[in-house]
Design a protein around this motif. Structure first.
Motif, mmCIF file in Angstrom:
data_model
loop_
_atom_site.group_PDB
_atom_site.id
_atom_site.type_symbol
_atom_site.label_atom_id
_atom_site.label_comp_id
_atom_site.label_asym_id
_atom_site.label_seq_id
_atom_site.Cartn_x
_atom_site.Cartn_y
_atom_site.Cartn_z
ATOM 1 N N ALA A 92 1.116 -0.732 0.125
ATOM 2 C CA ALA A 92 0.065 -0.044 -0.169
ATOM 3 C C ALA A 92 0.614 1.472 -0.111
ATOM 4 O O ALA A 92 0.697 2.377 -0.773
ATOM 5 C CB ALA A 92 -1.056 0.077 1.324
ATOM 6 N N GLU A 93 1.612 0.835 0.596
ATOM 7 C CA GLU A 93 2.868 2.464 0.667
ATOM 8 C C GLU A 93 3.281 2.477 -0.232
ATOM 9 O O GLU A 93 4.256 3.334 -1.499
ATOM 10 C CB GLU A 93 4.006 1.669 2.667
ATOM 11 C CG GLU A 93 3.524 2.343 3.571
ATOM 12 C CD GLU A 93 4.489 2.029 4.193
ATOM 13 O OE1 GLU A 93 5.590 1.903 3.962
ATOM 14 O OE2 GLU A 93 3.985 2.077 5.663
ATOM 15 N N LEU A 96 1.134 4.359 -2.855
ATOM 16 C CA LEU A 96 0.859 5.783 -2.321
ATOM 17 C C LEU A 96 2.039 6.488 -3.224
ATOM 18 O O LEU A 96 1.355 7.674 -3.566
ATOM 19 C CB LEU A 96 0.961 5.899 -1.160
ATOM 20 C CG LEU A 96 0.037 6.994 0.046
ATOM 21 C CD1 LEU A 96 -0.964 7.773 -1.443
ATOM 22 C CD2 LEU A 96 -0.255 7.093 1.120
ATOM 23 N N GLN A 97 3.374 6.047 -3.305
ATOM 24 C CA GLN A 97 4.036 7.098 -3.233
ATOM 25 C C GLN A 97 4.005 7.040 -5.026
ATOM 26 O O GLN A 97 5.028 8.147 -5.517
ATOM 27 C CB GLN A 97 5.555 6.100 -2.906
ATOM 28 C CG GLN A 97 5.830 6.282 -1.929
ATOM 29 C CD GLN A 97 7.407 5.112 -1.062
ATOM 30 O OE1 GLN A 97 7.764 4.304 -1.997
ATOM 31 N NE2 GLN A 97 8.035 5.735 -0.020
ATOM 32 N N GLY A 99 1.184 7.400 -6.392
ATOM 33 C CA GLY A 99 0.119 7.890 -6.449
ATOM 34 C C GLY A 99 -0.950 7.065 -6.499
ATOM 35 O O GLY A 99 -2.266 7.767 -6.736
ATOM 36 N N ILE A 100 -1.382 6.004 -6.530
ATOM 37 C CA ILE A 100 -2.605 4.977 -6.083
ATOM 38 C C ILE A 100 -2.668 5.453 -4.454
ATOM 39 O O ILE A 100 -1.994 3.955 -3.449
ATOM 40 C CB ILE A 100 -1.963 4.081 -6.834
ATOM 41 C CG1 ILE A 100 -1.631 4.344 -8.426
ATOM 42 C CG2 ILE A 100 -3.752 2.771 -6.784
ATOM 43 C CD1 ILE A 100 -0.947 3.359 -8.643
ATOM 44 N N ARG A 101 -3.821 5.595 -4.143
ATOM 45 C CA ARG A 101 -4.456 5.064 -2.547
ATOM 46 C C ARG A 101 -5.032 4.638 -2.382
ATOM 47 O O ARG A 101 -6.435 3.679 -3.454
ATOM 48 C CB ARG A 101 -5.552 6.501 -3.076
ATOM 49 C CG ARG A 101 -5.558 6.467 -1.182
ATOM 50 C CD ARG A 101 -6.873 8.285 -0.782
ATOM 51 N NE ARG A 101 -5.362 8.996 -1.273
ATOM 52 C CZ ARG A 101 -4.892 9.982 -0.166
ATOM 53 N NH1 ARG A 101 -4.841 9.239 0.920
ATOM 54 N NH2 ARG A 101 -4.069 11.099 -1.034
ATOM 55 N N THR A 102 -5.258 3.449 -1.739
ATOM 56 C CA THR A 102 -5.621 2.118 -1.568
ATOM 57 C C THR A 102 -6.139 2.110 -0.370
ATOM 58 O O THR A 102 -6.018 2.895 0.766
ATOM 59 C CB THR A 102 -4.461 0.981 -1.488
ATOM 60 O OG1 THR A 102 -3.493 0.773 -0.829
ATOM 61 C CG2 THR A 102 -4.463 0.851 -2.988
ATOM 62 N N SER A 103 -7.430 0.778 0.354
ATOM 63 C CA SER A 103 -7.265 0.804 1.922
ATOM 64 C C SER A 103 -6.796 -0.636 1.740
ATOM 65 O O SER A 103 -7.147 -1.620 0.820
ATOM 66 C CB SER A 103 -8.716 1.320 1.566
ATOM 67 O OG SER A 103 -9.843 0.374 1.104
ATOM 68 N N VAL A 111 -8.934 -0.563 -4.256
ATOM 69 C CA VAL A 111 -8.468 0.477 -4.448
ATOM 70 C C VAL A 111 -10.068 1.073 -5.835
ATOM 71 O O VAL A 111 -10.721 -0.248 -5.924
ATOM 72 C CB VAL A 111 -7.768 0.462 -5.787
ATOM 73 C CG1 VAL A 111 -8.185 -0.933 -6.929
ATOM 74 C CG2 VAL A 111 -7.059 1.861 -6.094
ATOM 75 N N GLN A 112 -10.354 2.036 -4.774
ATOM 76 C CA GLN A 112 -11.474 3.349 -5.627
ATOM 77 C C GLN A 112 -12.546 1.898 -5.106
ATOM 78 O O GLN A 112 -13.979 2.224 -5.632
ATOM 79 C CB GLN A 112 -11.719 3.372 -6.764
ATOM 80 C CG GLN A 112 -10.686 4.571 -7.076
ATOM 81 C CD GLN A 112 -10.954 4.937 -8.506
ATOM 82 O OE1 GLN A 112 -10.800 4.127 -9.420
ATOM 83 N NE2 GLN A 112 -10.754 5.986 -9.250
ATOM 84 N N GLN A 147 -5.450 1.700 -12.494
ATOM 85 C CA GLN A 147 -5.003 2.733 -11.548
ATOM 86 C C GLN A 147 -4.084 3.614 -12.646
ATOM 87 O O GLN A 147 -3.223 5.035 -12.421
ATOM 88 C CB GLN A 147 -4.424 2.645 -10.444
ATOM 89 C CG GLN A 147 -5.523 1.956 -9.988
ATOM 90 C CD GLN A 147 -6.497 2.905 -9.622
ATOM 91 O OE1 GLN A 147 -7.387 4.086 -9.054
ATOM 92 N NE2 GLN A 147 -7.775 2.318 -9.521
#
Length: 185
Positions: A92-93, A96-97, A99-103, A111-112, A147
């Motif tokens: 996940a980190e 994110l680096q 530009g892809i935001r996950t939960s 993702v989304q 993504q």
């Protein structure tokens, strides 16, 4: 601990979670993470997750990035599940680096609102194993191509994720060797 990213395609069928697969596949006889790309089609006989097995779930994707991790220092199921969640957090980190935001929910990344990954952890008499896969392409679930991850970046992303996990494990082991035990008063 060592890591390797295989350049050849391997289709994941669940048998790769078996003990010593890294030794047979890549001659690695130590703690390791092996990354590769290929489809995923886990048949019922190879399903580790009994909930999936009872439900008759299908685990299928035409194109995934796969990570198979093996540790030989323990056969503790709780420890390997902890390591599995650490690995999911590292993925996940890394995303994110880029530009892809996950939960994250447990060991799964979304993702989304769409599930991006699959993962399982288990133990054998000799080791602990993790499989973690991320969809590159999928028409139902989340995937890296949707993504905007370029095809040319897939290999370097596998290298980055694998090396970050190994660095984290080495850092933990270094910390273990510098901490003194608590004294009884």
């Amino acid at each position: 601990m060592k890591w390797i990213v295989l350049k050849r395609t391997i289709d994941y069928d669940g048998s790769q979670i078996s003990s010593l697969w890294g030794y047979m596949e890549a001659d690695l006889q130590e703690d390791s993470i092996i990354a590769f790309r290929g489809s995923c089609d886990v048949q019922i006989r190879h399903m580790i997750d009994l909930e999936d097995r009872k439900e008759g779930d299908s685990i299928y994707s035409t194109d995934m990035l796969h990570f198979v991790i093996e540790h030989f220092d323990s056969t503790d199921l709780k420890l390997i599940y902890t390591r599995q969640r650490l690995f999911a957090s590292i993925v996940a980190e890394t995303l994110l680096q880029r530009g892809i935001r996950t939960s994250r929910a447990g060991d799964d990344l979304f993702v989304q609102g769409k599930k991006l990954s699959i993962s399982i952890a288990s133990t054998s008499a000799v080791s602990q194993k993790i499989h973690f896969g991320m969809n590159v392409e999928h028409n139902v679930y989340g995937c890296l191509s949707d993504q905007g991850v370029p095809e040319k970046d897939m290999f370097s992303m596998m290298e980055e994720i694998a090396s970050r996990y190994v660095e984290e494990v080495h850092d933990i082991e270094k910390d273990l060797r510098k901490s003194r035990p608590l004294s009884v008063i």
